[in-house]
Motif scaffolding. Structure first.
Motif, PDB file in Angstrom:
ATOM      1  N   ARG A 358       0.845  -1.184   0.000  1.00 50.58           N
ATOM      2  CA  ARG A 358       0.000   0.000   0.000  1.00 50.58           C
ATOM      3  C   ARG A 358       0.887   1.243   0.000  1.00 50.58           C
ATOM      4  O   ARG A 358       1.818   1.348   0.798  1.00 50.58           O
ATOM      5  N   VAL A 359       0.555   2.175  -0.887  1.00 56.35           N
ATOM      6  CA  VAL A 359       1.310   3.421  -0.994  1.00 56.35           C
ATOM      7  C   VAL A 359       0.303   4.566  -1.036  1.00 56.35           C
ATOM      8  O   VAL A 359      -0.897   4.365  -1.155  1.00 56.35           O
ATOM      9  N   ARG A 360       0.832   5.782  -0.962  1.00 53.92           N
ATOM     10  CA  ARG A 360      -0.021   6.955  -1.075  1.00 53.92           C
ATOM     11  C   ARG A 360      -0.415   7.123  -2.546  1.00 53.92           C
ATOM     12  O   ARG A 360       0.445   7.296  -3.418  1.00 53.92           O
ATOM     13  N   VAL A 361      -1.719   7.049  -2.809  1.00 49.39           N
ATOM     14  CA  VAL A 361      -2.217   7.070  -4.177  1.00 49.39           C
ATOM     15  C   VAL A 361      -3.183   8.247  -4.319  1.00 49.39           C
ATOM     16  O   VAL A 361      -4.099   8.416  -3.510  1.00 49.39           O
ATOM     17  N   ALA A 362      -2.953   9.063  -5.351  1.00 48.54           N
ATOM     18  CA  ALA A 362      -3.893  10.131  -5.685  1.00 48.54           C
ATOM     19  C   ALA A 362      -5.026   9.532  -6.506  1.00 48.54           C
ATOM     20  O   ALA A 362      -4.798   8.926  -7.551  1.00 48.54           O
ATOM     21  N   LEU A 363      -6.250   9.696  -6.032  1.00 42.01           N
ATOM     22  CA  LEU A 363      -7.386   9.145  -6.759  1.00 42.01           C
ATOM     23  C   LEU A 363      -7.528   9.778  -8.141  1.00 42.01           C
ATOM     24  O   LEU A 363      -8.115   9.164  -9.043  1.00 42.01           O
ATOM     25  N   VAL A 384     -19.682  11.446 -21.450  1.00 43.63           N
ATOM     26  CA  VAL A 384     -19.189  12.653 -20.792  1.00 43.63           C
ATOM     27  C   VAL A 384     -18.880  12.294 -19.338  1.00 43.63           C
ATOM     28  O   VAL A 384     -19.754  11.798 -18.619  1.00 43.63           O
ATOM     29  N   ILE A 385     -17.634  12.530 -18.934  1.00 43.34           N
ATOM     30  CA  ILE A 385     -17.210  12.246 -17.560  1.00 43.34           C
ATOM     31  C   ILE A 385     -17.068  13.573 -16.828  1.00 43.34           C
ATOM     32  O   ILE A 385     -16.187  14.377 -17.150  1.00 43.34           O
ATOM     33  N   GLU A 386     -17.921  13.826 -15.854  1.00 43.34           N
ATOM     34  CA  GLU A 386     -17.844  15.032 -15.034  1.00 43.34           C
ATOM     35  C   GLU A 386     -17.150  14.669 -13.729  1.00 43.34           C
ATOM     36  O   GLU A 386     -17.633  13.815 -12.987  1.00 43.34           O
ATOM     37  N   ARG A 387     -16.050  15.342 -13.414  1.00 40.90           N
ATOM     38  CA  ARG A 387     -15.237  14.995 -12.252  1.00 40.90           C
ATOM     39  C   ARG A 387     -14.848  16.258 -11.496  1.00 40.90           C
ATOM     40  O   ARG A 387     -14.813  17.351 -12.067  1.00 40.90           O
ATOM     41  N   VAL A 424     -21.636  10.689 -16.895  1.00 41.76           N
ATOM     42  CA  VAL A 424     -21.198  10.107 -15.624  1.00 41.76           C
ATOM     43  C   VAL A 424     -20.670  11.239 -14.752  1.00 41.76           C
ATOM     44  O   VAL A 424     -19.802  12.008 -15.176  1.00 41.76           O
ATOM     45  N   ARG A 425     -21.206  11.342 -13.544  1.00 40.84           N
ATOM     46  CA  ARG A 425     -20.822  12.411 -12.627  1.00 40.84           C
ATOM     47  C   ARG A 425     -20.114  11.792 -11.422  1.00 40.84           C
ATOM     48  O   ARG A 425     -20.649  10.901 -10.758  1.00 40.84           O
ATOM     49  N   ILE A 426     -18.901  12.279 -11.138  1.00 37.74           N
ATOM     50  CA  ILE A 426     -18.074  11.769 -10.033  1.00 37.74           C
ATOM     51  C   ILE A 426     -17.997  12.850  -8.965  1.00 37.74           C
ATOM     52  O   ILE A 426     -17.732  14.019  -9.270  1.00 37.74           O
ATOM     53  N   THR A 427     -18.246  12.465  -7.706  1.00 35.47           N
ATOM     54  CA  THR A 427     -18.159  13.393  -6.579  1.00 35.47           C
ATOM     55  C   THR A 427     -17.317  12.766  -5.474  1.00 35.47           C
ATOM     56  O   THR A 427     -17.185  11.538  -5.399  1.00 35.47           O
ATOM     57  N   ALA A 428     -16.763  13.621  -4.614  1.00 34.76           N
ATOM     58  CA  ALA A 428     -15.971  13.160  -3.459  1.00 34.76           C
ATOM     59  C   ALA A 428     -16.140  14.160  -2.332  1.00 34.76           C
ATOM     60  O   ALA A 428     -15.996  15.370  -2.541  1.00 34.76           O
ATOM     61  N   LEU A 437     -16.012   9.889   0.882  1.00 36.09           N
ATOM     62  CA  LEU A 437     -17.156   9.260   0.232  1.00 36.09           C
ATOM     63  C   LEU A 437     -17.139   9.661  -1.238  1.00 36.09           C
ATOM     64  O   LEU A 437     -17.352  10.831  -1.576  1.00 36.09           O
ATOM     65  N   CYS A 438     -16.837   8.691  -2.098  1.00 34.01           N
ATOM     66  CA  CYS A 438     -16.780   8.918  -3.537  1.00 34.01           C
ATOM     67  C   CYS A 438     -17.994   8.254  -4.193  1.00 34.01           C
ATOM     68  O   CYS A 438     -18.343   7.119  -3.843  1.00 34.01           O
TER      69      CYS A 438
END
Length: 548
Positions: A358-363, A384-387, A424-428, A437-438
């Protein structure tokens, strides 16, 4: 008598007192309410209506007198208004006094006298005044009307006196009821105080002293004097308790001796359990290695089946009928699907292996990798990817997180609404527990609430393979990846525009100190790692292996 018996007697007495007090107080309150209702809802409003009735009659007499003297019709208005007011006030007064004979007689007499005055004087005077002001002879009739109306004033006084007497009587009854209620409340309070004092004395003598002796003896045993004998005393039930405690002390002494002997046996059994646990770990490792080797051994015959079926179709295709070529297609398709299924099962089984780093990973980077892997599907469907502008960092396995994003985005693209480009809408955001919460939301065909748990079970499908291809492992793999990273995943059943899948991940700042201390070493190891199982995991995360 036992302690329970004393309590039963005292509480029975209390119950009798409470019931008696409740009955007495209830009756007093009912009487008070009745008298108050009679006064406030009967006599006092009746007095007001009586004054209104009397005022209406006086207005009539005044109007008749003014009209007779002047002959002007304006002076007759109080008479006309007084008639309507009298009728309304009499109706209300009759309803308020009810069946009271004296007040009802006053009202009847007053109405009869008023009617007689109107017939004998008011009506004739009004008829004469219509021809002009009254002259000297007619003024005598006006004086006779005044003397006749004085009889009505006498009836007014009698009616008011009777109403005042009724109001005074109800006020006296209400005061008497309040005095009796105060006395009853004081008596009940005194009785309860005396009963409480008696109960306290009984409890101190019958229960307190024996309990103190039992507590002192128990403390001696607790202090280590296991040979101290507890002597029963006090009421029968307390003596029974003391005898039971003594029996328990004896049993504990015997059990202590037995426990010391069993301790040695337990130590031996613990050593045996440790040996069995080590053997179980070794067996699990061998089973995992066996599954990996077996799956790779299965790949070769599957490739041969697919290859030779294709060669068979190529060489003898012109000699086969449509059904023969269809059978060959079924065989090739089955071999390929079995190969994809084996790869997905391998990926599913490898998630959570303790050897993974396990390493530090940027989502953001993991999401970029997933979007790049799905580039063809995104371009083909005009997705369409909304992020967000920036996603958080977590501590985990980059390859697994790429697979997580890739499966969720692939599902959103695959299960789109026919004829509509997928959005597709991505939230975090942080949840109440401080985790990230993603969510991945789409506007596709959606998932019914009753299947919100089923879709995360391996091999569970909601659609036929002809409608939507896949192995049924995609969301099960997502669930295992989320749980491996210390989070969870679920379907938002309140989202009605399509499907919304939410998963939680601990942030990189929530990592344990020992994990943070080994960050640099883990990053270096992750950069050099090119294990075959990770490569195989990337293959299984392809769009053909995605299924909800």
């Amino acid at each position: 008598m036992t302690v329970q018996g004393w309590f039963a007697v005292v509480f029975a007495g209390f119950a009798v007192l409470v019931i008696a007090a409740a009955v007495v107080i209830g009756q007093l309150l009912a009487q008070g309410r009745a008298v108050s209702a009679d006064l406030d809802g009967g006599v006092l409003p009746a007095q007001a209506q009586a004054y209104r009735l009397q005022g209406a009659l006086v207005d009539q007499e005044t109007g008749v007198r003014g009209y007779g003297i002047t002959g002007q019709s304006d002076f007759l208005q109080p008479y006309t208004a007084g008639l309507a007011t009298q009728a309304d006030a009499a109706t209300r007064l009759r309803r308020l006094i009810g069946a009271d004979p004296l007040l009802a007689a006053d009202l009847r007499g007053l109405e009869a006298a008023a009617s007689q005055w109107r017939r004998s004087y008011a009506a004739p005077l009004i008829a004469l005044a219509r021809h002009g002001p009254l002259d000297g002879r007619d003024l005598g009739l006006l004086d006779a009307s005044k003397h006749s109306f004085d009889h009505l004033r006498t009836l007014f006084a009698a009616q008011n006196a009777h109403l005042a007497a009724a109001a005074s009587r109800d006020s006296d009854r209400l005061g008497t009821n309040r005095s009796i209620s105060d006395w009853a409340f004081g008596t009940v309070l005194a009785v309860f105080l005396i009963a409480s004092a008696v109960l306290a004395l009984v409890l101190r003598n019958a229960v307190g002293a024996p309990l103190n002796r039992l507590r002192a003896a128990s403390r001696n045993v607790l202090g280590g004097d296991f040979g101290h004998r507890i002597e029963p005393s006090g009421p029968a039930d307390l003596r029974a308790v003391a005898a039971d405690v003594e029996a328990m002390r004896s049993e504990l002494v015997n059990a202590l001796d037995s426990a010391r002997a069993a301790e040695q046996v337990a130590a031996s059994q613990a050593a045996d359990l440790d040996a069995k646990a080590a053997e179980l770990l070794r067996s699990n490792a061998e089973l995992e290695q066996f599954a990996y080797v077996a799956s790779h051994d299965l790949q070769e015959p599957l490739r041969k089946v697919a290859s030779f079926c294709q060669l068979l179709e190529k060489r003898y295709g012109d000699k086969l009928d449509d059904r023969g070529r269809q059978y060959i297609g079924f065989a090739v398709d089955g071999a390929k699907r079995l190969q994809v299924l084996i790869n997905d099962l391998l990926t599913f089984s490898r998630v959570g292996r303790p050897s993974e780093i396990r390493v530090r990973v940027a989502l953001d980077e993991a999401l970029d990798g997933a979007i790049a892997a799905l580039g063809a599907a995104i371009e083909e469907t005009d997705a369409v990817i909304e992020r967000p502008a920036r996603l958080p960092e977590v501590l985990g396995d980059r390859t697994l997180l790429v697979m997580l994003w890739q499966n969720l985005l692939g599902n959103a693209i695959k299960f789109r609404t026919p004829g509509c480009p997928p959005v597709v809408r991505i939230t975090a955001e942080r949840d109440l527990a401080g985790r990230w919460l993603c969510c991945v939301a789409d506007q596709g065909i959606g998932i019914a609430p009753e299947f919100a748990e089923k879709v995360f079970v391996i091999f569970q499908r909601l659609h036929s393979r002809d409608s939507y291809p896949g192995t049924g492992i995609g969301l099960a793999l997502c669930k295992r990846i989320a749980e491996y990273h210390g989070g969870d995943i679920s379907i938002d059943t309140g989202y009605a525009e399509g499907t919304r899948v939410c998963f939680t991940l601990p942030g990189a700042d929530e990592a344990a100190p020992d994990q943070a201390a080994g960050q640099a070493t883990a990053d270096q190891a992750a950069g050099d790692q090119t294990a075959p199982d990770q490569a195989a995991g990337q293959v299984s995360a392809s769009p053909e292996g995605i299924l909800t």
